[in-house]
Design an enzyme around this catalytic site. Structure first.
Site, mmCIF file in Angstrom:
data_model
loop_
_atom_site.group_PDB
_atom_site.id
_atom_site.type_symbol
_atom_site.label_atom_id
_atom_site.label_comp_id
_atom_site.label_asym_id
_atom_site.label_seq_id
_atom_site.Cartn_x
_atom_site.Cartn_y
_atom_site.Cartn_z
ATOM 1 N N LYS A 205 0.921 -0.984 0.068
ATOM 2 C CA LYS A 205 -0.123 0.038 -0.096
ATOM 3 C C LYS A 205 1.119 1.194 0.123
ATOM 4 C CE LYS A 205 -1.900 3.195 1.907
ATOM 5 N NZ LYS A 205 -1.853 4.509 1.324
ATOM 6 N N GLY A 258 6.591 5.670 8.324
ATOM 7 C CA GLY A 258 5.792 7.123 8.194
ATOM 8 C C GLY A 258 5.950 7.611 9.851
ATOM 9 N N SER A 259 4.892 8.533 9.911
ATOM 10 C CA SER A 259 4.595 9.313 11.121
ATOM 11 C C SER A 259 4.399 8.330 12.406
ATOM 12 C CB SER A 259 3.699 10.431 11.046
ATOM 13 O OG SER A 259 2.159 9.741 11.036
ATOM 14 N N THR A 260 4.791 8.909 13.473
ATOM 15 C CA THR A 260 4.568 8.194 14.815
ATOM 16 C C THR A 260 3.030 8.180 15.205
ATOM 17 O OG1 THR A 260 6.833 9.190 15.668
ATOM 18 C CG2 THR A 260 4.998 8.392 17.144
ATOM 19 N N GLY A 263 1.854 5.372 13.284
ATOM 20 C CA GLY A 263 2.620 4.416 13.712
ATOM 21 C C GLY A 263 1.670 3.795 15.046
ATOM 22 N N GLU A 281 8.920 2.027 11.289
ATOM 23 C CA GLU A 281 10.087 3.038 11.355
ATOM 24 C C GLU A 281 9.413 4.349 11.131
ATOM 25 O OE1 GLU A 281 12.039 5.868 10.075
ATOM 26 O OE2 GLU A 281 12.454 4.690 8.244
ATOM 27 N N CYS A 315 13.443 11.401 7.481
ATOM 28 C CA CYS A 315 13.333 11.097 8.848
ATOM 29 C C CYS A 315 14.574 11.135 9.733
ATOM 30 C CB CYS A 315 12.305 9.618 9.173
ATOM 31 S SG CYS A 315 13.397 8.330 8.395
ATOM 32 N N GLU A 412 8.520 17.233 14.720
ATOM 33 C CA GLU A 412 9.407 16.785 13.379
ATOM 34 C C GLU A 412 8.626 17.679 12.311
ATOM 35 O OE1 GLU A 412 10.624 12.893 10.988
ATOM 36 O OE2 GLU A 412 8.429 13.084 11.737
#
Length: 510
Positions: A205, A258-260, A263, A281, A315, A412
């Protein structure tokens, strides 16, 4: 530069322009389809999404907007291919040969992939040709080599012991690969290579903002002979297709970059569904520590190069700079000069060193964070305002006078924005490391010093999945991932490969 080199460069630019025109035409004519069980078909709902060129904002392609129905079909195809198909049962050498063939097929099209990635994600051709392309191909070939080296263990036993004990490593099953928009080509190949080498089947995806290289990789997987259902590609939004994969009870592992925030939602969905494994990650706010004995010119060049790489949408980029007070002004001068000299243009334009950001929304978020910090007393030595006109351009920005509580330091930003803060000349290693560790993130840290005693002490104190000293060195494929809120698990090499396997212990009696 010789006249011959000038001529060669001019021809390359003209060839890029001609190929780019052909690529735009091909993308405009491309049907918005998903790859499921070896066949291209529209989304079950018939819905589509537009894909923009970040340099102009113009639509360059239309993709299928897959949702839970399409995910259901793709996962079912991957499960059949895993349960009944040849892929997990192929000799490892044959899986390796097919992965090498895939790498060769991609390499033959590397010029087109570079333009596709630049057009889709906005990055400069130079950075893609020097970074994403060779790193992606290297990763795929590394994992092809690992396919024949996946092994369990047989413990030593005494002659008096009846039977034996050992354990096997087996493919984990159906893997969902969810990739970001900041390195779409590289992330697909890194995750796909590991999953396929282990004998897994996959559903990819890609990020809806930059999905085009994933679709082309899917085409080449079929062309080199991977069996139907082994590689499936479902485009769509994270809320529709991505969430459906995270919640699907027949997915065994989800590998996400991707983003926290996303995640966390994936980990929660994995827990709610079938306790599927996760490799995450996530975000970063990487510190850069510049000590008094650093090579200041080298450090400044590296810091600028990293923060403008992918327009700061990287990142592991060093974005929080801490410098010994006696070097503070000298470093600021070098950073400002370096940032002011960066050539900003469409990624596919000749001579571009930094392209646009991925979207208007991403640029607006960056501007909001910078404005908030400026209102609290920070100063922009260069940059600080979005570039007017077409495209999503944001100039390299250098903020000083910042405090640790400001959003530009804490969050970030994912933009070409540096914050620079001095620390006392007599600060201890513990105090310097505390500055680096003052973050919810722990993905990467950068250290500039020639004193190996200080270097090793700081390495031991820094809370990060990676520490790069004086720009780094070597060519080993090291495990990559973060601590704290930067992720869970590691990617790359045999450590990354192990995530795609399960252990089966055997106690064999005679």
């Amino acid at each position: 530069m010789s006249s011959n080199e000038l001529l060669t460069g001019a021809v390359a630019v003209r060839d890029d322009a001609a190929e780019l025109a052909r690529l735009r035409a091909d993308l405009s004519a491309q049907a918005p389809n998903l790859l499921i069980d070896g066949h291209w078909r529209p989304a079950a709902s018939g819905a589509t999404l537009d894909v923009d060129d970040p340099a102009t904002g113009a639509v360059i392609a239309r993709i299928a907007a897959g949702d839970a129905q399409d995910v259901e079909h793709a996962v079912a195809a991957a499960r059949r291919a895993f349960r009944d198909g040849p892929w997990p049962r192929l000799p490892a050498s044959k899986r390796a040969a097919l992965l090498f063939a895939l790498a060769d097929a991609i390499e033959r099209e590397q010029g087109r992939f570079a333009l596709l990635e630049s057009l889709d994600a906005g990055h400069s051709l130079a950075s893609i040709r020097a970074g994403d392309l060779p790193l992606g191909l290297r990763s795929l070939r590394d994992y092809a080599g690992w396919a024949t080296k996946i092994a369990g263990e047989v413990p030593m036993r005494s002659s008096e012991q009846a039977g034996m004990d050992y354990f096997l490593r087996e493919p984990i099953g159906v893997v969902a690969i969810v990739t970001p928009w900041n390195a779409p080509f590289l992330m697909v190949l890194q995750k796909l290579g590991a999953a396929l080498a282990a004998g897994c089947t996959v559903v990819i995806k890609p990020a809806e903002l930059a999905p085009l290289s994933a679709l082309r990789i899917g085409e080449l997987c079929a062309r080199v002979g991977l069996p139907d259902g082994v590689v499936n590609v479902v485009t769509g939004t994270g809320l529709a297709a991505g969430q459906a994969l995270a919640e699907h009870p027949d997915v065994n592992l989800i590998s996400f970059t991707g983003s926290t925030q996303v995640g966390r939602s994936i980990m929660a969905a994995a827990a709610r569904s079938n306790l599927k494994r996760v490799v995450l990650e996530l975000g970063g706010k990487s510190p850069v520590l510049v000590l008094g004995d650093a090579d200041l010119d080298r450090a400044a060049r590296a810091i600028v190069a990293e923060i403008v790489f992918k327009s700061g949408q990287y990142c592991a980029a060093g974005s929080r700079v801490y410098v010994q007070a006696s070097l503070h002004e000298a470093l600021l001068e070098r950073l400002r000069a370096g940032m002011d000299g960066v050539r900003i243009d469409a990624g596919y334009a000749a001579g571009c060193e930094m392209g646009p950001m991925i979207s208007q929304a991403q640029r607006e978020r960056a501007q909001e964070i910078v404005d908030h910090s400026l209102a609290e007393g920070a100063r922009a030595l260069t940059g600080g305002r979005a570039r007017p006109g077409a495209g999503y351009f944001y100039p390299p920005t250098l903020l000083t006078g910042v405090e640790s509580h400001m959003r530009a330091v804490r969050e970030e930003i994912f933009a070409p924005v540096l914050t620079v803060m001095p620390f006392a000349d007599d600060a201890s290693a513990a105090q310097i490391a505390a500055l680096a560790n003052d973050s919810h993130y722990g993905l990467s840290a950068k250290l500039w010093s020639r004193d190996l005693r200080n270097v090793h002490e700081l390495i031991g104190r820094i809370e990060s999945g990676q520490v790069i000293v004086n720009g780094g060195g070597g060519e080993a494929t090291l495990p990559f991932g973060g601590v704290k809120q930067s992720g869970y698990g590691r990617e790359n090499g045999h450590v990354g490969l192990s995530a795609f396997t399960e252990i089966k212990a055997v106690r064999l009696g005679y």
